[in-house]
Design a protein around this motif. Structure first.
Motif, PDB file in Angstrom:
ATOM      1  N   LEU A  36      -1.470  -4.384  -1.270  1.00 57.94           N
ATOM      2  CA  LEU A  36      -1.306  -5.833  -1.424  1.00 57.94           C
ATOM      3  C   LEU A  36      -2.470  -6.606  -0.792  1.00 57.94           C
ATOM      4  O   LEU A  36      -2.847  -7.662  -1.278  1.00 57.94           O
ATOM      5  CB  LEU A  36       0.023  -6.304  -0.832  1.00 57.94           C
ATOM      6  N   GLN A  37      -3.050  -6.067   0.273  1.00 54.68           N
ATOM      7  CA  GLN A  37      -4.239  -6.716   0.832  1.00 54.68           C
ATOM      8  C   GLN A  37      -5.424  -6.594  -0.123  1.00 54.68           C
ATOM      9  O   GLN A  37      -6.249  -7.482  -0.213  1.00 54.68           O
ATOM     10  CB  GLN A  37      -4.615  -6.104   2.192  1.00 54.68           C
ATOM     11  N   ASN A  94      -5.093  -6.234  -3.491  1.00 59.00           N
ATOM     12  CA  ASN A  94      -4.799  -6.981  -4.709  1.00 59.00           C
ATOM     13  C   ASN A  94      -3.411  -7.609  -4.592  1.00 59.00           C
ATOM     14  O   ASN A  94      -2.414  -7.009  -4.979  1.00 59.00           O
ATOM     15  CB  ASN A  94      -4.866  -6.068  -5.939  1.00 59.00           C
ATOM     16  N   GLY A  95      -3.362  -8.821  -4.073  1.00 64.85           N
ATOM     17  CA  GLY A  95      -2.104  -9.523  -3.884  1.00 64.85           C
ATOM     18  C   GLY A  95      -1.440  -9.966  -5.171  1.00 64.85           C
ATOM     19  O   GLY A  95      -0.288 -10.370  -5.169  1.00 64.85           O
ATOM     20  N   ARG A  96      -2.180  -9.897  -6.287  1.00 69.25           N
ATOM     21  CA  ARG A  96      -1.615 -10.281  -7.587  1.00 69.25           C
ATOM     22  C   ARG A  96      -1.144  -9.097  -8.408  1.00 69.25           C
ATOM     23  O   ARG A  96      -0.775  -9.249  -9.567  1.00 69.25           O
ATOM     24  CB  ARG A  96      -2.676 -11.051  -8.381  1.00 69.25           C
ATOM     25  N   VAL A 127       8.866  -4.103  -0.572  1.00 59.65           N
ATOM     26  CA  VAL A 127       8.072  -5.338  -0.469  1.00 59.65           C
ATOM     27  C   VAL A 127       8.934  -6.451   0.109  1.00 59.65           C
ATOM     28  O   VAL A 127       8.517  -7.178   1.015  1.00 59.65           O
ATOM     29  CB  VAL A 127       7.472  -5.744  -1.834  1.00 59.65           C
ATOM     30  N   GLU A 156       8.410  -8.485   3.621  1.00 54.29           N
ATOM     31  CA  GLU A 156       8.370  -9.952   3.683  1.00 54.29           C
ATOM     32  C   GLU A 156       9.413 -10.466   4.670  1.00 54.29           C
ATOM     33  O   GLU A 156       9.112 -11.294   5.544  1.00 54.29           O
ATOM     34  CB  GLU A 156       8.613 -10.558   2.298  1.00 54.29           C
ATOM     35  N   ILE A 158       4.497  -9.285   5.946  1.00 55.14           N
ATOM     36  CA  ILE A 158       3.768 -10.091   4.964  1.00 55.14           C
ATOM     37  C   ILE A 158       4.121 -11.540   5.259  1.00 55.14           C
ATOM     38  O   ILE A 158       5.251 -11.967   5.051  1.00 55.14           O
ATOM     39  CB  ILE A 158       4.159  -9.710   3.519  1.00 55.14           C
ATOM     40  N   ARG A 206       2.301 -14.351   4.077  1.00 59.08           N
ATOM     41  CA  ARG A 206       2.098 -15.196   2.911  1.00 59.08           C
ATOM     42  C   ARG A 206       1.098 -14.500   1.997  1.00 59.08           C
ATOM     43  O   ARG A 206       0.448 -13.541   2.377  1.00 59.08           O
ATOM     44  CB  ARG A 206       1.610 -16.592   3.288  1.00 59.08           C
ATOM     45  N   TYR A 207       0.971 -15.036   0.807  1.00 57.38           N
ATOM     46  CA  TYR A 207      -0.007 -14.533  -0.157  1.00 57.38           C
ATOM     47  C   TYR A 207      -1.065 -15.616  -0.337  1.00 57.38           C
ATOM     48  O   TYR A 207      -0.744 -16.801  -0.355  1.00 57.38           O
ATOM     49  CB  TYR A 207       0.674 -14.226  -1.490  1.00 57.38           C
ATOM     50  N   ALA A 208      -2.318 -15.188  -0.479  1.00 56.01           N
ATOM     51  CA  ALA A 208      -3.396 -16.167  -0.594  1.00 56.01           C
ATOM     52  C   ALA A 208      -4.518 -15.604  -1.459  1.00 56.01           C
ATOM     53  O   ALA A 208      -4.648 -14.395  -1.630  1.00 56.01           O
ATOM     54  CB  ALA A 208      -3.941 -16.513   0.790  1.00 56.01           C
TER      55      ALA A 208
END
Length: 159
Positions: free
Chosen positions: A13-14, A16-18, A39, A43, A48, A50-52
């Motif tokens: 996820l670091q 590729n967060g998408r 996941v 969260e 985790i 947040r996603y950015a």
């Protein structure tokens, strides 16, 4: 304690967060349902936050980056609060850390050009009334920019 799959999920996820849940599950070696549950657990437990998106500062017109070492006039609750409120409200401050040594804080600051950076330091930082000294180091060139944390260092690998 994180297991092998959870560490793999965090690393992926670091990177590729998408990633879709299908792609993520394939990358970490799980089927989609258990991957999704893990996941959600990561969260919920705060691993985790947040996603950015990682943006290109140059394309945005940000051409001046600097590390600004700050020494406060004193360490009273009021002074620290004033400084922290300023940092929280300043878009130019992209990182702030309380540090050991001669300075109290180090800021990473982004601006459009050196003159704008000077204006920010002289007209905003130094006029707070709680900053005794500010020493600035301009970034000439960034040789590594990593937003990813070294998950493998957090806990020993299993299996």
């Amino acid at each position: 304690m994180l297991d092998v799959y959870e560490r793999r999920i965090l690393r992926e996820l670091q990177r590729n967060g998408r990633a879709s849940m299908q792609d993520l599950s394939q990358a970490v070696g799980l089927s989609p349902s258990p991957c999704w549950r893990r996941v959600r657990k990561l969260e919920d437990e705060g691993y985790i936050r947040r996603y950015a998106a990682i943006l290109d500062g140059k394309k945005l017109g940000l051409k001046a980056f600097a590390y600004v070492h700050i020494s406060l006039t004193d360490h009273s609750e009021a002074s620290v609060g004033t400084f922290n409120a300023f940092v929280d409200g300043s878009a130019q401050v992209i990182e702030c850390a309380s540090i050991t040594g001669e300075s109290d804080y180090v800021l990473k600051v982004a601006e459009t050009d050196p003159e704008a950076l000077e204006h920010f330091i002289m007209k905003e930082v130094l006029r707070l009334g709680v900053v005794r000294n500010a020493m600035t180091n301009f970034v000439l060139r960034q040789t590594k920019v990593a937003a990813a944390l070294p998950v493998s260092l957090a806990e020993p690998e299993e299996g």
